[in-house]
Design an enzyme around this catalytic site. Sequence first.
Site, PDB file in Angstrom:
ATOM      1  N   ARG A  55      -3.856   8.729 -14.283  1.00  0.00           N
ATOM      2  CA  ARG A  55      -2.778   8.668 -14.558  1.00  0.00           C
ATOM      3  C   ARG A  55      -1.910  10.500 -13.672  1.00  0.00           C
ATOM      4  O   ARG A  55      -1.402  10.055 -12.886  1.00  0.00           O
ATOM      5  CB  ARG A  55      -2.032   7.790 -15.446  1.00  0.00           C
ATOM      6  CG  ARG A  55      -2.323   6.576 -15.669  1.00  0.00           C
ATOM      7  CD  ARG A  55      -1.824   5.431 -15.128  1.00  0.00           C
ATOM      8  NE  ARG A  55      -0.480   5.490 -14.198  1.00  0.00           N
ATOM      9  CZ  ARG A  55       0.410   5.354 -15.663  1.00  0.00           C
ATOM     10  NH1 ARG A  55       0.060   3.970 -16.337  1.00  0.00           N
ATOM     11  NH2 ARG A  55       2.173   5.179 -14.911  1.00  0.00           N
ATOM     12  N   ARG A  69      10.940   2.896 -13.148  1.00  0.00           N
ATOM     13  CA  ARG A  69      10.499   1.510 -14.238  1.00  0.00           C
ATOM     14  C   ARG A  69      11.379   0.475 -14.571  1.00  0.00           C
ATOM     15  O   ARG A  69      12.181   0.715 -15.368  1.00  0.00           O
ATOM     16  CB  ARG A  69       9.159   2.103 -15.446  1.00  0.00           C
ATOM     17  CG  ARG A  69       9.139   0.931 -16.328  1.00  0.00           C
ATOM     18  CD  ARG A  69       8.540   1.149 -16.828  1.00  0.00           C
ATOM     19  NE  ARG A  69       6.611   1.385 -17.295  1.00  0.00           N
ATOM     20  CZ  ARG A  69       5.536   1.533 -17.193  1.00  0.00           C
ATOM     21  NH1 ARG A  69       6.295   1.862 -19.322  1.00  0.00           N
ATOM     22  NH2 ARG A  69       4.323   1.703 -16.641  1.00  0.00           N
ATOM     23  N   CYS A  79      -5.114  -0.810 -18.180  1.00  0.00           N
ATOM     24  CA  CYS A  79      -4.202   0.263 -17.808  1.00  0.00           C
ATOM     25  C   CYS A  79      -3.095   0.165 -18.773  1.00  0.00           C
ATOM     26  O   CYS A  79      -2.977   1.473 -19.326  1.00  0.00           O
ATOM     27  CB  CYS A  79      -3.312  -0.817 -16.878  1.00  0.00           C
ATOM     28  SG  CYS A  79      -2.743  -2.657 -17.577  1.00  0.00           S
ATOM     29  N   HIS A 139       2.432  -2.232 -10.095  1.00  0.00           N
ATOM     30  CA  HIS A 139       2.499  -0.918 -10.671  1.00  0.00           C
ATOM     31  C   HIS A 139       1.447  -0.446  -9.736  1.00  0.00           C
ATOM     32  O   HIS A 139       0.315   0.099 -10.498  1.00  0.00           O
ATOM     33  CB  HIS A 139       1.727  -1.707 -12.105  1.00  0.00           C
ATOM     34  CG  HIS A 139       1.690   0.019 -13.232  1.00  0.00           C
ATOM     35  ND1 HIS A 139       2.400   1.202 -12.842  1.00  0.00           N
ATOM     36  CD2 HIS A 139       1.505  -0.386 -14.647  1.00  0.00           C
ATOM     37  CE1 HIS A 139       2.419   1.721 -13.506  1.00  0.00           C
ATOM     38  NE2 HIS A 139       1.657   1.293 -15.162  1.00  0.00           N
ATOM     39  N   ASP A 194      -5.813  -7.235 -18.414  1.00  0.00           N
ATOM     40  CA  ASP A 194      -4.077  -6.488 -19.500  1.00  0.00           C
ATOM     41  C   ASP A 194      -3.917  -7.545 -19.926  1.00  0.00           C
ATOM     42  O   ASP A 194      -4.223  -8.768 -19.853  1.00  0.00           O
ATOM     43  CB  ASP A 194      -3.379  -6.633 -17.451  1.00  0.00           C
ATOM     44  CG  ASP A 194      -1.604  -5.899 -18.244  1.00  0.00           C
ATOM     45  OD1 ASP A 194      -1.750  -5.402 -19.118  1.00  0.00           O
ATOM     46  OD2 ASP A 194      -1.013  -6.584 -16.820  1.00  0.00           O
ATOM     47  N   GLN A 245      -0.265   3.081 -11.775  1.00  0.00           N
ATOM     48  CA  GLN A 245      -1.683   2.969 -12.269  1.00  0.00           C
ATOM     49  C   GLN A 245      -3.173   2.663 -11.257  1.00  0.00           C
ATOM     50  O   GLN A 245      -3.884   2.642 -11.888  1.00  0.00           O
ATOM     51  CB  GLN A 245      -1.145   1.619 -13.273  1.00  0.00           C
ATOM     52  CG  GLN A 245      -2.515   1.204 -14.393  1.00  0.00           C
ATOM     53  CD  GLN A 245      -3.404   2.312 -14.986  1.00  0.00           C
ATOM     54  OE1 GLN A 245      -1.676   2.507 -16.209  1.00  0.00           O
ATOM     55  NE2 GLN A 245      -3.844   1.841 -15.065  1.00  0.00           N
TER      56      GLN A 245
END
Length: 301
Positions: A288, A102, A260, A129, A220, A132
Amino acid sequence: MKHLLKLLDLSTEEIIDILNLADQLKYELKHGIPHPHLKGKTLGMIFQKASTRTRVSFETGMYQLGGYPLFLSSNDLQIGRGEPVQDTARVLSRYLDGIMIRTFEQSEVENLAEFGNIPIINGLTDFCHPCQVLADLMTIREFKGSFDGLKMCFIGDGNNMANSLIVGGLKVGMSVSIACPDDYQPPKEILEFAAQYGDKFQMTNSPMEAAKGADVLYTDVWASMGQEGEAEKRKKAFAGYQINDELMAVANNEAMVLHCLPAHREEEITNKVFEEHANEIFEEAENRLHAQKAVMVKLMA
Ligand code: CP
Ligand code: NVA
């Protein structure tokens, strides 16, 4: 498939294959059926940004698969003191069976893949991402049965989440609409990809228009990790880009809401809508785990 760097690299078949395996691994976990596909393997997890879900789900997932996860904070690695990613990649390739990273720049993830010789998994960059969105697609299919005829809409910043949702949503056959302010549109690369899908993709600056008839509403945070300094400016720019009762009223009956996480209630989503859809949002967070286990099995078994 050698890496998971971004969804743009995956075919529809590869995405569906991951989702199918994720469903199977979820079933096996719930029914106490062991699935030690990665027995004896190690996954290095490099974090240059904070994380709750990604860290814990990768770490637990690797353990459930019989492997061993190593948490590697960039504060402690020599990367944090400037050792080039090319060298780090070549060293870690000799110890580990896979790396999840990440970080900020997408190029760092692409460089790790280029210079190392083990699978690299993108655990979020400023560009995308993918982990996700695989979990999001898994959740949508779980609740809706299939992607056929569905419209997914994203409200807010044309950021890493928007980018992966546009690519993933279109690749599995959904229509995708996005409402974002003019100055916060997704990058050209994503818009060019989406343009191939004709009227299955719509971009507007009207949340109402984007949400009309939607089966899945997604949002988000207004300020992503690394953008904290712009939080006040962004609050002004995104005022009105909120999932609330008025927006839900123009969506389809039975529309689902995803996020998310982490969420900022009363900013991008009202507390009321969030809590009314908490079962979907937390199933999404759980997924996830299953989706990433599927990715690790595909890449590392
Ligand atoms: N959604 C997500 O990636 O959460 P974390 O930042 O907690 O990992
Ligand atoms: N856009 C958010 C997503 C967090 C999972 C961020 O990058 O901070």
